[in-house]
Design a protein around this motif. Structure first.
Motif, PDB file in Angstrom:
ATOM      1  N   VAL A 207       0.490  -0.777   0.008  1.00  0.00           N
ATOM      2  CA  VAL A 207      -0.072  -0.210   0.013  1.00  0.00           C
ATOM      3  C   VAL A 207       0.997   1.312  -0.061  1.00  0.00           C
ATOM      4  N   ASP A 208       1.015   2.377  -1.199  1.00  0.00           N
ATOM      5  CA  ASP A 208       1.440   3.659  -0.954  1.00  0.00           C
ATOM      6  C   ASP A 208       0.815   4.460   0.333  1.00  0.00           C
ATOM      7  N   PHE A 209       1.256   4.561   1.320  1.00  0.00           N
ATOM      8  CA  PHE A 209       0.759   5.154   2.402  1.00  0.00           C
ATOM      9  C   PHE A 209      -0.205   6.502   2.311  1.00  0.00           C
ATOM     10  N   PHE A 210       1.093   7.441   1.412  1.00  0.00           N
ATOM     11  CA  PHE A 210       0.480   8.811   0.899  1.00  0.00           C
ATOM     12  C   PHE A 210      -0.328   8.747  -0.701  1.00  0.00           C
ATOM     13  N   ASN A 211      -0.034   7.601  -0.738  1.00  0.00           N
ATOM     14  CA  ASN A 211      -1.818   8.015  -1.543  1.00  0.00           C
ATOM     15  C   ASN A 211      -3.227   7.579  -1.401  1.00  0.00           C
ATOM     16  N   LEU A 212      -3.137   7.171  -0.197  1.00  0.00           N
ATOM     17  CA  LEU A 212      -4.201   5.716   0.511  1.00  0.00           C
ATOM     18  C   LEU A 212      -4.287   7.350   1.367  1.00  0.00           C
ATOM     19  N   VAL A 213      -4.008   8.208   2.070  1.00  0.00           N
ATOM     20  CA  VAL A 213      -4.372   9.264   3.127  1.00  0.00           C
ATOM     21  C   VAL A 213      -4.077  10.376   2.249  1.00  0.00           C
ATOM     22  N   GLY A 214      -3.761  10.698   0.869  1.00  0.00           N
ATOM     23  CA  GLY A 214      -3.927  12.003   0.276  1.00  0.00           C
ATOM     24  C   GLY A 214      -3.831  12.208  -1.017  1.00  0.00           C
ATOM     25  N   ASN A 215      -3.828  13.178  -1.673  1.00  0.00           N
ATOM     26  CA  ASN A 215      -3.809  13.123  -2.956  1.00  0.00           C
ATOM     27  C   ASN A 215      -2.847  12.688  -3.786  1.00  0.00           C
ATOM     28  N   LEU A 224       5.847   6.315   1.496  1.00  0.00           N
ATOM     29  CA  LEU A 224       5.901   5.109   2.709  1.00  0.00           C
ATOM     30  C   LEU A 224       5.582   3.676   2.253  1.00  0.00           C
ATOM     31  N   THR A 225       5.817   2.433   1.778  1.00  0.00           N
ATOM     32  CA  THR A 225       5.060   1.665   1.637  1.00  0.00           C
ATOM     33  C   THR A 225       5.207   0.707   2.393  1.00  0.00           C
ATOM     34  N   PRO A 226       3.655   0.711   3.397  1.00  0.00           N
ATOM     35  CA  PRO A 226       3.886  -0.422   4.230  1.00  0.00           C
ATOM     36  C   PRO A 226       3.317  -2.097   3.462  1.00  0.00           C
ATOM     37  N   PHE A 227       3.508  -3.050   3.800  1.00  0.00           N
ATOM     38  CA  PHE A 227       3.528  -4.310   3.226  1.00  0.00           C
ATOM     39  C   PHE A 227       3.331  -5.238   4.160  1.00  0.00           C
ATOM     40  N   GLY A 228       2.639  -6.302   3.347  1.00  0.00           N
ATOM     41  CA  GLY A 228       2.787  -7.767   4.326  1.00  0.00           C
ATOM     42  C   GLY A 228       1.978  -9.348   3.619  1.00  0.00           C
ATOM     43  N   GLY A 229       2.834 -10.028   4.001  1.00  0.00           N
ATOM     44  CA  GLY A 229       2.414 -11.121   3.203  1.00  0.00           C
ATOM     45  C   GLY A 229       2.652 -12.453   3.392  1.00  0.00           C
ATOM     46  N   ILE A 230       2.913 -13.858   3.307  1.00  0.00           N
ATOM     47  CA  ILE A 230       3.497 -15.076   3.523  1.00  0.00           C
ATOM     48  C   ILE A 230       4.492 -15.859   2.491  1.00  0.00           C
ATOM     49  N   GLY A 252       7.029  -5.803   6.803  1.00  0.00           N
ATOM     50  CA  GLY A 252       7.579  -4.549   6.643  1.00  0.00           C
ATOM     51  C   GLY A 252       7.017  -3.201   6.229  1.00  0.00           C
ATOM     52  N   LEU A 253       8.619  -2.354   5.830  1.00  0.00           N
ATOM     53  CA  LEU A 253       7.946  -0.735   5.335  1.00  0.00           C
ATOM     54  C   LEU A 253       9.206  -0.807   4.259  1.00  0.00           C
ATOM     55  N   ILE A 254       8.685   0.367   3.579  1.00  0.00           N
ATOM     56  CA  ILE A 254       9.452   0.295   1.930  1.00  0.00           C
ATOM     57  C   ILE A 254       9.840   2.122   2.748  1.00  0.00           C
ATOM     58  N   ALA A 255      10.644   2.870   2.577  1.00  0.00           N
ATOM     59  CA  ALA A 255      11.262   3.252   1.967  1.00  0.00           C
ATOM     60  C   ALA A 255      11.349   4.158   0.601  1.00  0.00           C
ATOM     61  N   LYS A 256      10.683   5.119  -0.633  1.00  0.00           N
ATOM     62  CA  LYS A 256      11.199   5.463  -1.878  1.00  0.00           C
ATOM     63  C   LYS A 256      11.198   6.150  -2.004  1.00  0.00           C
ATOM     64  N   PHE A 257      12.594   6.776  -2.300  1.00  0.00           N
ATOM     65  CA  PHE A 257      13.183   8.034  -3.141  1.00  0.00           C
ATOM     66  C   PHE A 257      13.385   7.568  -4.689  1.00  0.00           C
ATOM     67  N   ARG A 258      12.581   8.928  -4.855  1.00  0.00           N
ATOM     68  CA  ARG A 258      12.346   9.348  -6.592  1.00  0.00           C
ATOM     69  C   ARG A 258      13.531   9.772  -7.037  1.00  0.00           C
ATOM     70  N   VAL A 259      13.621   9.624  -8.313  1.00  0.00           N
ATOM     71  CA  VAL A 259      15.326   9.894  -8.972  1.00  0.00           C
ATOM     72  C   VAL A 259      14.952  10.013 -10.095  1.00  0.00           C
ATOM     73  N   SER A 260      14.151   9.199 -11.015  1.00  0.00           N
ATOM     74  CA  SER A 260      13.342  10.089 -12.524  1.00  0.00           C
ATOM     75  C   SER A 260      11.970   9.294 -12.785  1.00  0.00           C
ATOM     76  N   ASP A 261      11.431   9.348 -13.476  1.00  0.00           N
ATOM     77  CA  ASP A 261       9.720   8.709 -13.410  1.00  0.00           C
ATOM     78  C   ASP A 261      10.196   6.977 -13.318  1.00  0.00           C
TER      79      ASP A 261
END
Length: 467
Positions: A207-215, A224-230, A252-261
């Motif tokens: 789940v892309d957290f900022f997209n879920l709660v914002g614009n 920030l992307t939390p994730f879970g699975g098996i 866990g949690l992924i912190a994503k940093f955009r460099v380009s498209d």
């Protein structure tokens, strides 16, 4: 402030900063920067309907590595730096909306665990029939001389480290104490290192957290992307260990940093929880083994990387296009009618006076329609004109405009509505174009329940019934 409180505070402050930056960037976007809507227009990601992208869009792969730590029995007693090993990582992921996606993650390597050699039992001697309670090992050099319950407490790695029963060297000495084998230095708090080699594959929901709660903002620099699975885990036989399959949960949690498209850098923090069997050592006061990882990877996106808003359709445009389509269909039908030798001939022209069937009188020229149409063809207006002249000449006569549909086209419910439209179209023409008193004109329709003509195509018709 301890390490846990610092991490939580850092993530909270980072989240607030990213949301604030998102709102500011949304207000200042210019036309060239907006790939997902109108200039300077923002969209709440959760409340907006998005167009479905192609299956080949919104894929990414990432390759990287980092550190991992095993948290099992006795492991926390060893220095942290001696427990950290390298963790390779390869991930394939796909987003199915701006908010959520799935990923397949692969990792593994060698894990360093630690043991005091005093308590617990070992999976190898209780895993299937092959090695059960020392079967096939009892009596070998470096192993106990007999099979039995006591064999469950013999660490398979002792023999590979040169530890033997009652060894003269106290650092390698194993003793049998109250039915359990123990490493003598471990009884005073010393530890030895064990190694577990494994591979892991897990599928996670993201789940892309900022997209879920914002614009929605495809230009956001941080996500920030939390994730879970098996996960599916495989341990390998090494230094006395065994090959074994296990399942576990992963998150866990992924912190994503955009460099380009298409390029980004991902910092990932994850953990896996498995049964206590994973490192081959069970018992004591711990019911599960945990693998903690921290990795850094380079990500590359494939296909389309953004999402498009499903804007409402321009209904005026749709209507114009539908009118054009209908016009073209009518032209094609006219051309087909001229060229089709199998089309049934029109009904024969009969005298202009009403005809009689039992006690019912009909005007002789019914109005025929094309298949699935309720529009009056130019050739049929003469028949309506003739019916109007008859009604004008006979002011004491009323007419029932009755519509039909042919039985071999569509289905009864649809044909009933179609025959109604045909009847209403003709009655409206009599009233509005020819000025016939509405009180003298009534309508009726029968769908395909009644077929006035033997030839199927002729039953696409409106008949004038005289009263």
């Amino acid at each position: 402030m301890n390490k846990k409180d610092f991490i939580i505070s850092f993530l909270f402050i980072t989240s607030l900063f990213s949301l604030s930056a998102q709102e500011e960037s949304s207000r200042t976007l210019v036309s060239e920067e907006v790939e997902y809507g109108q200039p300077n227009q923002t969209y709440n990601t959760y409340k907006t309907t998005w167009k479905k992208n192609r299956f080949k869009d919104n894929w990414s792969i990432s390759i990287g590595g980092g550190g991992q730590v095993l948290m099992g029995i006795d492991d926390d007693k060893a220095p942290f730096k001696e427990r950290v090993t390298f963790a390779p990582q390869f991930t394939i992921s796909k987003y199915f909306s701006p908010i959520w996606g799935l990923r397949l993650n692969f990792t593994g390597g060698s894990l360093h665990g630690f043991n005091d050699g005093v308590s617990g039992t070992y999976v190898k001697w209780n895993h299937g029939d092959r090695d059960y309670m020392g079967k096939g090992y009892a009596g070998r050099p470096g192993y106990p001389t007999s099979t039995g319950v006591h064999f469950l407490t013999w660490d398979p790695q002792w023999s590979h480290m040169g530890f033997t029963l009652n060894d003269p060297d106290i650092n390698k000495r194993i003793i049998l104490d109250n039915g359990a084998y123990k490493w003598v230095p471990g009884m005073s708090g010393e530890l030895y290192m064990e190694e577990t080699r494994y591979a892991q594959a897990n599928i996670d929901f993201m789940v892309d957290f900022f997209n879920l709660v914002g614009n929605y903002n495809p230009k956001r620099l941080f996500e920030l992307t939390p994730f879970g699975g098996i996960g599916l885990y495989r341990t390998f036989a090494y230094r006395g260990g065994i090959n074994m399959w296990l399942t576990g949960i992963h998150g866990g949690l992924i912190a994503k940093f955009r460099v380009s498209d298409r390029i980004g850098v991902n910092a990932e923090f994850s953990g896996s929880m498995l049964s206590d069997n994973f490192d081959g050592h069970t018992g004591d006061d711990q019911n599960a083994d945990i693998i903690a990882q921290s990795t850094l990877s380079l990500a590359y996106k494939f296909g389309r990387t953004d999402w498009e808003v499903a804007e409402p359709m321009d209904y005026e445009l749709v209507n114009r296009l539908n009118d054009e389509i209908n016009t073209l269909r009518e032209r094609n039908a006219k051309l087909a009618a001229k060229e089709c030798p199998t089309c049934p001939p029109p009904p024969p022209v009969v005298k202009s006076e009403p005809t009689t069937s039992s006690d019912i009188k009909f005007l002789p020229d019914p109005v025929f329609f094309r298949i699935d149409k309720a529009i009056i063809d130019p050739t049929e207006w003469a028949k309506i004109d003739k019916a109007a002249r008859y009604l004008t000449d006979h002011p004491d006569v009323n007419v029932v405009v009755t519509g039909y549909a042919d039985k071999k086209t569509a289905y009864p419910e649809y044909n009933m509505k179609l025959s109604e439209r045909r009847a209403k179209t003709v009655s409206q023409a009599l009233i509005e174009k020819y000025g016939i008193n509405p009180l003298r004109v009534s309508i009726n329709w029968s769908g395909d329940q009644i077929q006035p003509f033997k030839i199927n195509e002729w039953n696409r018709v409106v008949i004038f019934v005289i009263e």
